[in-house]
Design an enzyme around this catalytic site. Structure first.
Site, PDB file in Angstrom:
ATOM      1  CE  LYS A 106      -4.279  -1.935   1.552  1.00  0.00           C
ATOM      2  NZ  LYS A 106      -3.918  -3.307   1.955  1.00  0.00           N
TER       3      LYS A 106
HETATM    4  C1  LIG Z   1      -4.608  -4.293   1.497  1.00  0.00           C
HETATM    5  C2  LIG Z   1      -3.870  -5.549   1.406  1.00  0.00           C
HETATM    6  C3  LIG Z   1      -4.284  -6.565   0.534  1.00  0.00           C
HETATM    7  C4  LIG Z   1      -5.532  -6.441  -0.296  1.00  0.00           C
HETATM    8  O1  LIG Z   1      -5.446  -5.475  -1.314  1.00  0.00           O
HETATM    9  P1  LIG Z   1      -6.763  -4.901  -1.999  1.00  0.00           P
HETATM   10  O2  LIG Z   1      -6.289  -3.919  -2.988  1.00  0.00           O
HETATM   11  O3  LIG Z   1      -7.599  -4.298  -0.911  1.00  0.00           O
HETATM   12  O4  LIG Z   1      -7.460  -6.068  -2.615  1.00  0.00           O
HETATM   13  C5  LIG Z   1      -3.506  -7.703   0.444  1.00  0.00           C
HETATM   14  N1  LIG Z   1      -2.402  -7.863   1.203  1.00  0.00           N
HETATM   15  C6  LIG Z   1      -1.982  -6.918   2.049  1.00  0.00           C
HETATM   16  C7  LIG Z   1      -0.767  -7.161   2.878  1.00  0.00           C
HETATM   17  C8  LIG Z   1      -2.687  -5.729   2.171  1.00  0.00           C
HETATM   18  O5  LIG Z   1      -2.261  -4.807   3.012  1.00  0.00           O
END
Ligand SMILES: *Cc1c(COP(=O)(O)O)cnc(C)c1O
Length: 435
Positions: A106
């Site tokens: 993220k």
């Molecule tokens: C947010 C997150 C996801 C999921 O991603 P999305 O875009 O919400 O589908 C998967 N793995 C980790 C470690 C995350 O922080």
């Protein structure tokens, strides 16, 4: 390029789409069309740096709203860490998205969004609202920390994030406030939506969302599909991406990349037991459910926010979905077994989210004769460093996980949070008193 709400009632430019986050009609902004990259770009792709790819892709979405020089500067700042493609086994690669400041994928989206918002807001005061199941909040906090004029409010579910995640949410101080909500992630997400659409709050403040509903999170998440593809193209096999999914922002960004011309063979939408999307692909019915708690907690989402975007992308036609995406759901037991297997057989440590993605590739390999038809190269998106989930990983692998210095630094700081029940009026009262 125009940006249009998935609910069709609002049409605007990229600046407003990014500053608002959520459209006035409650929908999510989508580009009017997905831009195409020319054949020259694809021929040259293996020679491009990650930053060069990022610039070209972002430019298509941002057009004339920002100068080339400013955009270049932002991209170089956002992508100031490596995104390596690491071989795990013969046909399986890990796209390590966790080398940013908070060690989760993220960082890519949140850093880009923070810089674009601060660029477009031109120094006017703003309040950013973010609901988080763990990793979003810290990436958003890190992206916005110290940005003048911007106050960030992070809503996270009490007791449902890992101790280290909590430290990464609550130890910033300054312009970052952590609201600890006695409820689930879905409650936090619902509260964030209520805050953002509340008339009185909107009269008093300029509010915006930092969730994956913001289009500025999606755009940069498409960069690394091109990047990974560029590294693996030479293998001469079809390429499949397995995306561990919760709110489906990461997967939607992959769909953007493919629509821009990247010849991805298939996507695997890999989920934990929060399986509304795999169920939808199986039955054609979408049924949001309360989220279940699992060991891959950043994917504990019962009503994925980007589902609406995917629906608009595929014109509400489930058969169109099925052409691009296969989807599987896995239990915690299966996830733990995969972590053990990959560690034992290939010496690679997966975090629980990456392990779900690994299982998705395995499931597709088993079904490949009908789905892909031939040998394929599978790329799993490794979305978090295993040390972010140290309790689970150590328990499953029965070995010590070394905590990188970047993460250890958070552990040493004091938690500061404000506790609230999952009650909109109370949260609103608090916000109304803020400056
Ligand atoms: C947010 C997150 C996801 C999921 O991603 P999305 O875009 O919400 O589908 C998967 N793995 C980790 C470690 C995350 O922080």
């Amino acid at each position: 390029m125009k940006y249009i709400s998935t609910r069709q009632q609002q049409e605007t430019n990229i600046k407003t789409a990014i500053l608002k986050g959520l459209a006035d009609d409650g929908g999510l902004f989508m580009p009017e069309y997905i831009p195409q990259l020319d054949s020259e770009f694809f021929e040259n792709l293996p020679n491009l740096t990650l930053q060069q790819i990022g610039f070209r892709v972002a430019k298509e979405f941002l057009g004339e709203s920002i100068s080339n020089g400013n955009l270049k500067e932002i991209i170089d700042e956002v992508l100031n860490f490596q995104i390596p493609v690491v071989k795990i086994s013969e046909n399986i690669y890990s796209l390590e998205l966790f080398h940013g400041p908070t060690m989760a994928f993220k960082d890519v989206g949140a850093r880009f969004m923070a810089r674009m918002m601060s660029y477009f807001s031109e120094g006017k005061p703003m309040k950013v609202i973010a609901a988080t199941s763990g990793d979003t909040g810290s990436a958003v906090a890190s992206g916005f920390f110290g940005v003048p004029g911007i106050e960030v409010y992070i809503l996270y579910p009490k007791g449902k994030v890992s101790p280290l995640q909590e430290k990464q949410l609550t130890t910033w101080g300054g312009n970052i406030k952590a609201l600890e909500i006695d409820g689930t992630f879905d409650d936090c997400q619902a509260l964030a939506k209520q805050i953002l659409s509340d008339e009185e709050l909107n009269q008093k403040f300029t509010l915006t969302s930092a969730n994956s509903i913001n289009i500025a999170r999606l755009i940069p998440q498409s960069f690394y599909y091109f990047w990974a593809f560029a590294q693996l193209q030479k293998l001469g096999k079809p390429i499949v991406f397995s995306v561990p999914s919760g709110n489906f922002g990461n997967l939607t960004a992959g769909l953007f990349a493919k629509k821009m011309g990247l010849p991805v063979h298939h996507f695997v939408a890999s989920t934990n037991e929060n399986d509304v999307v795999p169920k939808f692909l199986e039955t054609g019915n979408y049924e949001a459910k309360p989220s279940k708690q699992t060991i891959s907690n950043a994917m504990d989402v019962g009503n994925p926010s980007n589902f609406e975007r995917m629906q608009s992308f595929f014109n509400n036609d489930v058969s169109e979905f099925k052409k691009e995406i296969v989807s599987y759901s896995f239990s915690d037991e299966e996830t733990k077994n995969a972590m053990q297997e990959v560690r034992k057989e290939f010496g690679y440590t997966l975090d629980p989210h990456g392990a779900v993605a690994y299982l998705g590739l395995q499931a597709l390999q088993q079904a490949q004769s009908d789905k892909v038809g031939e040998d394929f190269v599978g790329v799993l998106l490794e979305t978090a460093h295993p040390a972010k989930f140290v309790e689970v990983v150590e328990d499953v692998l029965q070995e010590e996980v070394i905590i990188p210095e970047k993460l250890e630094a958070f552990n040493k700081k004091e938690k500061q949070s404000l506790e609230f029940p999952a009650d909109f009026e109370l949260v609103k009262t608090y916000l109304m008193e803020e400056k």
